[in-house]
Design a protein around this motif. Structure first.
Motif, PDB file in Angstrom:
ATOM      1  N   ARG A   6      -1.035 -37.864  12.466  1.00 33.63           N
ATOM      2  CA  ARG A   6      -1.676 -39.179  12.283  1.00 33.63           C
ATOM      3  C   ARG A   6      -3.075 -39.000  11.685  1.00 33.63           C
ATOM      4  NH1 ARG A   6       0.212 -42.596  17.659  1.00 33.63           N
ATOM      5  NH2 ARG A   6       2.075 -41.359  18.059  1.00 33.63           N
ATOM      6  N   ALA A  31       0.183 -53.019  18.274  1.00 35.43           N
ATOM      7  CA  ALA A  31       0.224 -51.821  17.434  1.00 35.43           C
ATOM      8  C   ALA A  31       1.608 -51.620  16.835  1.00 35.43           C
ATOM      9  CB  ALA A  31      -0.189 -50.594  18.249  1.00 35.43           C
ATOM     10  N   ARG A  32       2.647 -51.875  17.615  1.00 29.92           N
ATOM     11  CA  ARG A  32       4.005 -51.747  17.081  1.00 29.92           C
ATOM     12  C   ARG A  32       4.260 -52.777  15.983  1.00 29.92           C
ATOM     13  NH1 ARG A  32       7.267 -51.111  22.797  1.00 29.92           N
ATOM     14  NH2 ARG A  32       6.969 -48.858  23.072  1.00 29.92           N
ATOM     15  N   GLU A  35       2.592 -51.589  12.853  1.00 30.54           N
ATOM     16  CA  GLU A  35       3.339 -50.480  12.267  1.00 30.54           C
ATOM     17  C   GLU A  35       4.616 -50.975  11.597  1.00 30.54           C
ATOM     18  OE1 GLU A  35       4.895 -46.004  13.495  1.00 30.54           O
ATOM     19  OE2 GLU A  35       4.334 -47.429  15.073  1.00 30.54           O
ATOM     20  N   ASP A  36       5.349 -51.867  12.263  1.00 34.53           N
ATOM     21  CA  ASP A  36       6.589 -52.394  11.705  1.00 34.53           C
ATOM     22  C   ASP A  36       6.342 -53.163  10.408  1.00 34.53           C
ATOM     23  OD1 ASP A  36       7.939 -51.311  13.836  1.00 34.53           O
ATOM     24  OD2 ASP A  36       8.267 -53.215  14.878  1.00 34.53           O
ATOM     25  N   GLU A  40      -0.900 -49.161   7.182  1.00 34.75           N
ATOM     26  CA  GLU A  40      -1.086 -47.708   7.158  1.00 34.75           C
ATOM     27  C   GLU A  40      -2.017 -47.222   8.258  1.00 34.75           C
ATOM     28  OE1 GLU A  40      -1.161 -49.147   2.766  1.00 34.75           O
ATOM     29  OE2 GLU A  40      -1.888 -49.849   4.715  1.00 34.75           O
ATOM     30  N   GLY A  42      -4.294 -48.578  12.014  1.00 29.02           N
ATOM     31  CA  GLY A  42      -4.662 -49.568  13.009  1.00 29.02           C
ATOM     32  C   GLY A  42      -6.137 -49.451  13.340  1.00 29.02           C
ATOM     33  N   ASN A  75      -1.689 -45.713  21.363  1.00 28.39           N
ATOM     34  CA  ASN A  75      -1.169 -44.560  20.638  1.00 28.39           C
ATOM     35  C   ASN A  75       0.202 -44.124  21.135  1.00 28.39           C
ATOM     36  OD1 ASN A  75      -3.260 -44.098  18.754  1.00 28.39           O
ATOM     37  ND2 ASN A  75      -4.530 -43.202  20.340  1.00 28.39           N
ATOM     38  N   GLY A  78       3.653 -45.883  19.585  1.00 26.60           N
ATOM     39  CA  GLY A  78       4.219 -45.741  18.246  1.00 26.60           C
ATOM     40  C   GLY A  78       3.571 -44.608  17.496  1.00 26.60           C
ATOM     41  N   LEU A  80       1.348 -45.193  14.624  1.00 22.03           N
ATOM     42  CA  LEU A  80       0.331 -45.702  13.714  1.00 22.03           C
ATOM     43  C   LEU A  80      -0.983 -44.941  13.896  1.00 22.03           C
ATOM     44  CD1 LEU A  80      -0.116 -48.120  11.680  1.00 22.03           C
ATOM     45  CD2 LEU A  80      -1.126 -49.340  13.616  1.00 22.03           C
TER      46      LEU A  80
END
Length: 286
Positions: A6, A31-32, A35-36, A40, A42, A75, A78, A80
């Motif tokens: 990461r 956060a998910r 990411e979904d 790129e 967070g 963190n 996921g 990200l």
């Protein structure tokens, strides 16, 4: 969790040739979602941390432990890369070292350390800057404390808004030689505030508001602005949604008549339900 991967992805952003707008996140679900949706990077700010953990305004009453724990929750949910606002490092230069250690352990990809006198001293009234010497001590301490060389340390200074562009340029030059990986400029709204700093140091820049005349991608690219925040509206939107839903229920709306609820498919997606179903089959015999 591969924290180093990461961090390398974040470094690739800083080494790239365009400005990335991070998703403002504050908990595992947000956060998910970011990411979904293809973000790129967070961004977990001190302000949203205080709101999410304490329900308090951004007055630096959140502790390092509380902030690091929430960063770990984000963190862990996921993959990200996460940039966090570590404020003043929660104390002096030795406290900065502890802050870096805790947040590195929590898996962040990068963090900002600022040179504002925080929390607000008694009788200060307006925000004040630390001396350049004290700021330098904090930046050197932050760089020295990291164990993974891929962890990104960004010097942050509000000098533009507190003391003017000339002071900001002087501080940028001073901090650039400490080994930090970039310079974060909160509060800037005009190109004339950014361009002298971009000309003075050979480091990637981060700005807190890539809007108005700062929104042009060609200009951002030319001035090495690699991350441009867009605010923390997702938390505000979540507050509005919860408020409206509870208000409707309190006023007698039947649950089946509530509006703007996440559909079941989205809930299954953000909770990673299929993963848990698979693990249940594999490890619980069902």
């Amino acid at each position: 969790m591969d924290w180093t991967d990461r961090r390398r992805r974040f470094r690739a952003i800083l080494a790239g040739d365009r400005c990335v707008h991070p998703g403002s996140v504050y908990d595992p679900i947000s956060a998910r979602i970011a990411e979904d949706l293809g973000f790129e990077l967070g961004m977990f700010a001190g302000s949203t941390g205080s709101l999410a953990v304490l329900g308090a305004p951004d007055l630096v009453v959140l502790t390092l432990t509380e902030f690091a724990q929430q960063a770990l929750r984000i963190n862990r949910a996921g993959g990200l890369p996460l940039l966090v606002d570590a404020d003043h490092g929660y104390g002096n230069a030795l406290s900065v070292m502890r802050t870096v250690q805790e947040l590195e352990t929590a898996g962040v990809a990068g963090m900002t350390i600022e040179d504002t006198a925080l929390p607000q001293p008694y009788g200060a009234g307006q925000p004040r800057l630390l001396s350049v010497e004290e700021g330098l001590g904090k930046m050197r301490a932050a760089v020295a404390a990291r164990q993974d060389p891929n962890l990104v340390i960004l010097a942050r200074s509000s000098a533009v808004t507190i003391a003017g562009t000339e002071e900001a340029v002087a501080r940028a030059k001073a901090y650039a030689v400490t080994g930090v990986d970039g310079f974060f400029l909160p509060g800037v709204t005009r190109r004339a505030e950014v361009e002298p700093i971009a000309a003075a140091i050979d480091l990637p820049l981060v700005i807190a508001s890539a809007t108005g005349e700062l929104a042009d991608q060609d200009w951002l690219r030319a001035n090495r602005v690699r991350v441009g925040l867009q605010g923390h509206q997702p938390f505000q939107a979540a507050v509005q949604a919860v408020y409206a839903t509870l208000k409707a229920l309190r006023e007698g709306t039947a649950p089946k008549d509530l509006q703007n609820l996440a559909p079941p498919a989205l809930m299954r997606q953000v909770t990673r339900e299929s993963d848990y179903q698979g693990w249940t089959r594999d490890f619980l015999g069902g």
